[in-house]
Design a protein around this motif. Structure first.
Motif, PDB file in Angstrom:
ATOM      1  N   VAL A  72      92.546 -32.438 -23.509  1.00 50.21           N
ATOM      2  CA  VAL A  72      91.247 -32.787 -23.516  1.00 50.21           C
ATOM      3  C   VAL A  72      90.362 -31.604 -23.435  1.00 50.21           C
ATOM      4  CG1 VAL A  72      91.615 -34.932 -22.908  1.00 50.21           C
ATOM      5  CG2 VAL A  72      91.241 -33.464 -21.078  1.00 50.21           C
ATOM      6  N   PRO A  73      89.106 -31.652 -24.255  1.00 47.46           N
ATOM      7  CA  PRO A  73      88.077 -30.465 -23.931  1.00 47.46           C
ATOM      8  C   PRO A  73      87.711 -30.275 -22.760  1.00 47.46           C
ATOM      9  CG  PRO A  73      87.659 -32.063 -25.978  1.00 47.46           C
ATOM     10  CD  PRO A  73      88.842 -32.474 -25.089  1.00 47.46           C
ATOM     11  N   GLY A  74      87.552 -31.334 -21.623  1.00 54.66           N
ATOM     12  CA  GLY A  74      87.172 -31.015 -20.398  1.00 54.66           C
ATOM     13  C   GLY A  74      87.884 -30.109 -19.787  1.00 54.66           C
ATOM     14  N   ALA A  75      89.394 -30.178 -19.912  1.00 54.57           N
ATOM     15  CA  ALA A  75      90.090 -29.171 -19.311  1.00 54.57           C
ATOM     16  C   ALA A  75      90.085 -27.936 -19.884  1.00 54.57           C
ATOM     17  CB  ALA A  75      91.594 -29.870 -19.776  1.00 54.57           C
ATOM     18  N   ILE A  76      89.763 -27.798 -21.152  1.00 52.08           N
ATOM     19  CA  ILE A  76      89.384 -26.623 -21.744  1.00 52.08           C
ATOM     20  C   ILE A  76      88.175 -25.739 -21.150  1.00 52.08           C
ATOM     21  CG2 ILE A  76      88.823 -25.195 -23.997  1.00 52.08           C
ATOM     22  CD1 ILE A  76      90.806 -27.088 -25.276  1.00 52.08           C
ATOM     23  N   ALA A  77      87.114 -26.570 -21.068  1.00 50.05           N
ATOM     24  CA  ALA A  77      85.862 -26.303 -20.423  1.00 50.05           C
ATOM     25  C   ALA A  77      86.175 -25.763 -19.082  1.00 50.05           C
ATOM     26  CB  ALA A  77      84.909 -27.306 -20.396  1.00 50.05           C
ATOM     27  N   THR A  78      87.017 -26.400 -18.209  1.00 51.67           N
ATOM     28  CA  THR A  78      87.217 -25.953 -16.906  1.00 51.67           C
ATOM     29  C   THR A  78      87.982 -24.907 -16.710  1.00 51.67           C
ATOM     30  OG1 THR A  78      87.363 -28.281 -16.302  1.00 51.67           O
ATOM     31  CG2 THR A  78      88.482 -26.678 -14.609  1.00 51.67           C
ATOM     32  N   MET A  79      88.973 -24.584 -17.703  1.00 52.84           N
ATOM     33  CA  MET A  79      89.572 -23.314 -17.642  1.00 52.84           C
ATOM     34  C   MET A  79      88.679 -22.218 -18.055  1.00 52.84           C
ATOM     35  SD  MET A  79      93.153 -24.305 -19.790  1.00 52.84           S
ATOM     36  CE  MET A  79      93.942 -25.902 -19.368  1.00 52.84           C
ATOM     37  N   VAL A  80      87.723 -22.308 -19.024  1.00 47.10           N
ATOM     38  CA  VAL A  80      86.798 -21.239 -19.553  1.00 47.10           C
ATOM     39  C   VAL A  80      85.865 -20.728 -18.378  1.00 47.10           C
ATOM     40  CG1 VAL A  80      84.933 -20.867 -21.039  1.00 47.10           C
ATOM     41  CG2 VAL A  80      86.860 -21.892 -22.080  1.00 47.10           C
ATOM     42  N   ASP A  81      85.496 -21.837 -17.566  1.00 49.34           N
ATOM     43  CA  ASP A  81      84.627 -21.868 -16.537  1.00 49.34           C
ATOM     44  C   ASP A  81      85.518 -21.101 -15.214  1.00 49.34           C
ATOM     45  OD1 ASP A  81      82.471 -21.975 -14.553  1.00 49.34           O
ATOM     46  OD2 ASP A  81      83.182 -24.024 -13.871  1.00 49.34           O
ATOM     47  N   GLU A  82      86.634 -21.824 -14.671  1.00 49.97           N
ATOM     48  CA  GLU A  82      87.342 -20.928 -13.546  1.00 49.97           C
ATOM     49  C   GLU A  82      87.913 -19.544 -14.136  1.00 49.97           C
ATOM     50  OE1 GLU A  82      87.337 -22.013 -10.592  1.00 49.97           O
ATOM     51  OE2 GLU A  82      86.422 -23.642 -11.247  1.00 49.97           O
ATOM     52  N   LEU A  83      88.564 -19.340 -15.221  1.00 46.49           N
ATOM     53  CA  LEU A  83      89.011 -18.038 -15.553  1.00 46.49           C
ATOM     54  C   LEU A  83      88.079 -16.986 -15.973  1.00 46.49           C
ATOM     55  CD1 LEU A  83      92.366 -19.276 -17.297  1.00 46.49           C
ATOM     56  CD2 LEU A  83      91.907 -18.518 -14.856  1.00 46.49           C
ATOM     57  N   GLY A  84      86.608 -17.241 -16.512  1.00 50.18           N
ATOM     58  CA  GLY A  84      85.724 -16.562 -16.865  1.00 50.18           C
ATOM     59  C   GLY A  84      85.009 -16.155 -15.418  1.00 50.18           C
ATOM     60  N   ALA A  85      85.059 -16.944 -14.569  1.00 47.28           N
ATOM     61  CA  ALA A  85      84.546 -16.470 -13.137  1.00 47.28           C
ATOM     62  C   ALA A  85      85.395 -15.640 -12.330  1.00 47.28           C
ATOM     63  CB  ALA A  85      84.185 -17.554 -12.120  1.00 47.28           C
ATOM     64  N   ALA A  86      86.873 -16.071 -12.463  1.00 47.84           N
ATOM     65  CA  ALA A  86      88.066 -15.092 -11.855  1.00 47.84           C
ATOM     66  C   ALA A  86      87.984 -13.657 -12.369  1.00 47.84           C
ATOM     67  CB  ALA A  86      89.088 -15.804 -12.180  1.00 47.84           C
ATOM     68  N   VAL A  87      87.716 -13.222 -13.410  1.00 46.71           N
ATOM     69  CA  VAL A  87      87.820 -11.866 -13.965  1.00 46.71           C
ATOM     70  C   VAL A  87      86.902 -11.028 -13.402  1.00 46.71           C
ATOM     71  CG1 VAL A  87      86.594 -12.245 -16.105  1.00 46.71           C
ATOM     72  CG2 VAL A  87      88.557 -10.615 -15.823  1.00 46.71           C
ATOM     73  N   ILE A  88      85.706 -11.763 -12.962  1.00 41.54           N
ATOM     74  CA  ILE A  88      84.614 -10.988 -12.240  1.00 41.54           C
ATOM     75  C   ILE A  88      84.401 -11.102 -10.847  1.00 41.54           C
ATOM     76  CG2 ILE A  88      83.231 -10.835 -14.188  1.00 41.54           C
ATOM     77  CD1 ILE A  88      81.237 -12.897 -13.080  1.00 41.54           C
ATOM     78  N   HIS A  89      85.427 -11.997 -10.188  1.00 39.02           N
ATOM     79  CA  HIS A  89      85.296 -12.102  -8.891  1.00 39.02           C
ATOM     80  C   HIS A  89      85.616 -10.994  -7.908  1.00 39.02           C
ATOM     81  CE1 HIS A  89      85.133 -14.353  -5.113  1.00 39.02           C
ATOM     82  NE2 HIS A  89      86.114 -14.190  -4.879  1.00 39.02           N
ATOM     83  N   VAL A  90      84.978 -10.723  -6.928  1.00 43.51           N
ATOM     84  CA  VAL A  90      85.283  -9.603  -6.024  1.00 43.51           C
ATOM     85  C   VAL A  90      85.661 -10.512  -4.609  1.00 43.51           C
ATOM     86  CG1 VAL A  90      84.362  -7.777  -4.493  1.00 43.51           C
ATOM     87  CG2 VAL A  90      83.649  -8.002  -6.980  1.00 43.51           C
ATOM     88  N   GLU A  91      86.748 -10.064  -4.317  1.00 39.82           N
ATOM     89  CA  GLU A  91      87.344 -10.657  -3.015  1.00 39.82           C
ATOM     90  C   GLU A  91      86.377 -10.540  -1.673  1.00 39.82           C
ATOM     91  OE1 GLU A  91      89.657 -13.171  -0.978  1.00 39.82           O
ATOM     92  OE2 GLU A  91      90.116 -12.589  -3.008  1.00 39.82           O
ATOM     93  N   GLY A  92      86.171 -11.512  -1.256  1.00 36.00           N
ATOM     94  CA  GLY A  92      85.267 -11.482   0.127  1.00 36.00           C
ATOM     95  C   GLY A  92      83.826 -11.590  -0.271  1.00 36.00           C
ATOM     96  N   GLN A  93      83.665 -11.792  -1.539  1.00 36.35           N
ATOM     97  CA  GLN A  93      81.959 -12.097  -2.029  1.00 36.35           C
ATOM     98  C   GLN A  93      82.096 -13.560  -2.213  1.00 36.35           C
ATOM     99  OE1 GLN A  93      79.600  -9.831  -1.937  1.00 36.35           O
ATOM    100  NE2 GLN A  93      80.962  -8.638  -0.700  1.00 36.35           N
ATOM    101  N   PRO A  94      80.867 -14.128  -2.328  1.00 35.73           N
ATOM    102  CA  PRO A  94      80.755 -15.696  -2.835  1.00 35.73           C
ATOM    103  C   PRO A  94      80.853 -15.767  -4.605  1.00 35.73           C
ATOM    104  CG  PRO A  94      78.830 -14.719  -1.572  1.00 35.73           C
ATOM    105  CD  PRO A  94      79.461 -13.685  -1.774  1.00 35.73           C
ATOM    106  N   MET A  95      81.518 -16.703  -4.820  1.00 33.67           N
ATOM    107  CA  MET A  95      81.996 -16.857  -6.179  1.00 33.67           C
ATOM    108  C   MET A  95      80.417 -17.008  -6.972  1.00 33.67           C
ATOM    109  SD  MET A  95      85.061 -17.167  -6.972  1.00 33.67           S
ATOM    110  CE  MET A  95      85.086 -18.056  -8.456  1.00 33.67           C
ATOM    111  N   ASP A  96      80.332 -16.526  -8.096  1.00 31.83           N
ATOM    112  CA  ASP A  96      79.409 -16.257  -9.062  1.00 31.83           C
ATOM    113  C   ASP A  96      79.067 -17.540  -9.386  1.00 31.83           C
ATOM    114  OD1 ASP A  96      79.836 -12.840 -10.438  1.00 31.83           O
ATOM    115  OD2 ASP A  96      79.848 -13.665  -8.376  1.00 31.83           O
ATOM    116  N   VAL A  97      77.663 -17.826  -9.927  1.00 30.63           N
ATOM    117  CA  VAL A  97      77.258 -19.076 -10.414  1.00 30.63           C
ATOM    118  C   VAL A  97      77.269 -18.944 -11.837  1.00 30.63           C
ATOM    119  CG1 VAL A  97      75.279 -20.601 -10.317  1.00 30.63           C
ATOM    120  CG2 VAL A  97      75.667 -19.367  -8.239  1.00 30.63           C
ATOM    121  N   SER A  98      77.548 -20.201 -12.510  1.00 29.30           N
ATOM    122  CA  SER A  98      77.576 -20.309 -13.906  1.00 29.30           C
ATOM    123  C   SER A  98      76.164 -20.179 -14.230  1.00 29.30           C
ATOM    124  CB  SER A  98      78.541 -21.351 -14.678  1.00 29.30           C
ATOM    125  OG  SER A  98      79.904 -21.235 -14.343  1.00 29.30           O
ATOM    126  N   ILE A  99      75.759 -19.605 -15.480  1.00 33.44           N
ATOM    127  CA  ILE A  99      74.389 -19.841 -16.013  1.00 33.44           C
ATOM    128  C   ILE A  99      74.627 -20.577 -17.379  1.00 33.44           C
ATOM    129  CG2 ILE A  99      72.533 -18.558 -17.042  1.00 33.44           C
ATOM    130  CD1 ILE A  99      73.109 -16.138 -14.901  1.00 33.44           C
TER     131      ILE A  99
END
Length: 159
Positions: A72-99
């Motif tokens: 389903v497209p919603g699962a793909i959108a969740t993967m893009v959101d989560e894995l797009g954020a994971a690649v820039i996340h810095v441990e110990g810092q708050p998660m970035d906000v999707s714009i």
């Protein structure tokens, strides 16, 4: 008008019954994954992590497909959101906000298909980051979806 109403009422009852049978752990904010993350991301295996890039594998489960057996497209959108954020996340810092997020759905993925998901940093400027997530069928090499994701990080406090 009665036929569509009857269909929707029956569908709602059936859907409610399915949801009531779901079993997942209670959510503890900022500690555990949310229901949505748990439901969609369960089963993703991280294969390789390099600076600015993450590569994962994912076998399409029945729970994330429609009646035709397509992911389903919603699962793909969740993967893009989560894995797009994971690649820039810095441990110990708050998660970035999707714009902003845009996704091109290019092909279908079926139950049991093995997918390769690659997330890369496109660039950073100040507190703004851009990432790209490519979802590809491992067996055929066909691109299932391509997502671009823009994120904003909370500025460090000056106090």
């Amino acid at each position: 008008m009665e036929k569509p109403k009857e269909f929707l009422e029956n569908f709602a009852i059936e859907g409610l019954d399915r949801v009531s049978r779901l079993n997942f752990p209670p959510h503890r904010p900022h500690i555990d994954s949310s229901f949505y993350e748990y439901f969609v991301l369960r089963g993703i295996r991280v294969d390789r992590v390099q600076p600015g890039s993450i590569t994962c594998s994912f076998k399409v489960p029945h729970r994330l497909t429609n009646k035709d057996g397509n992911l389903v497209p919603g699962a793909i959108a969740t993967m893009v959101d989560e894995l797009g954020a994971a690649v820039i996340h810095v441990e110990g810092q708050p998660m970035d906000v999707s714009i902003d997020m845009s996704i091109n759905y290019l092909a279908t993925a079926k139950i049991g298909d093995e997918l390769e998901i690659t997330s890369r940093v496109l660039g950073r400027k100040g507190n703004y980051s851009g990432t790209i997530v490519l979802i590809r069928n491992k067996a055929t090499g066909e691109v299932v979806a391509e997502g671009r994701h823009s994120l904003f990080s909370k500025p460090a406090s000056k106090m």
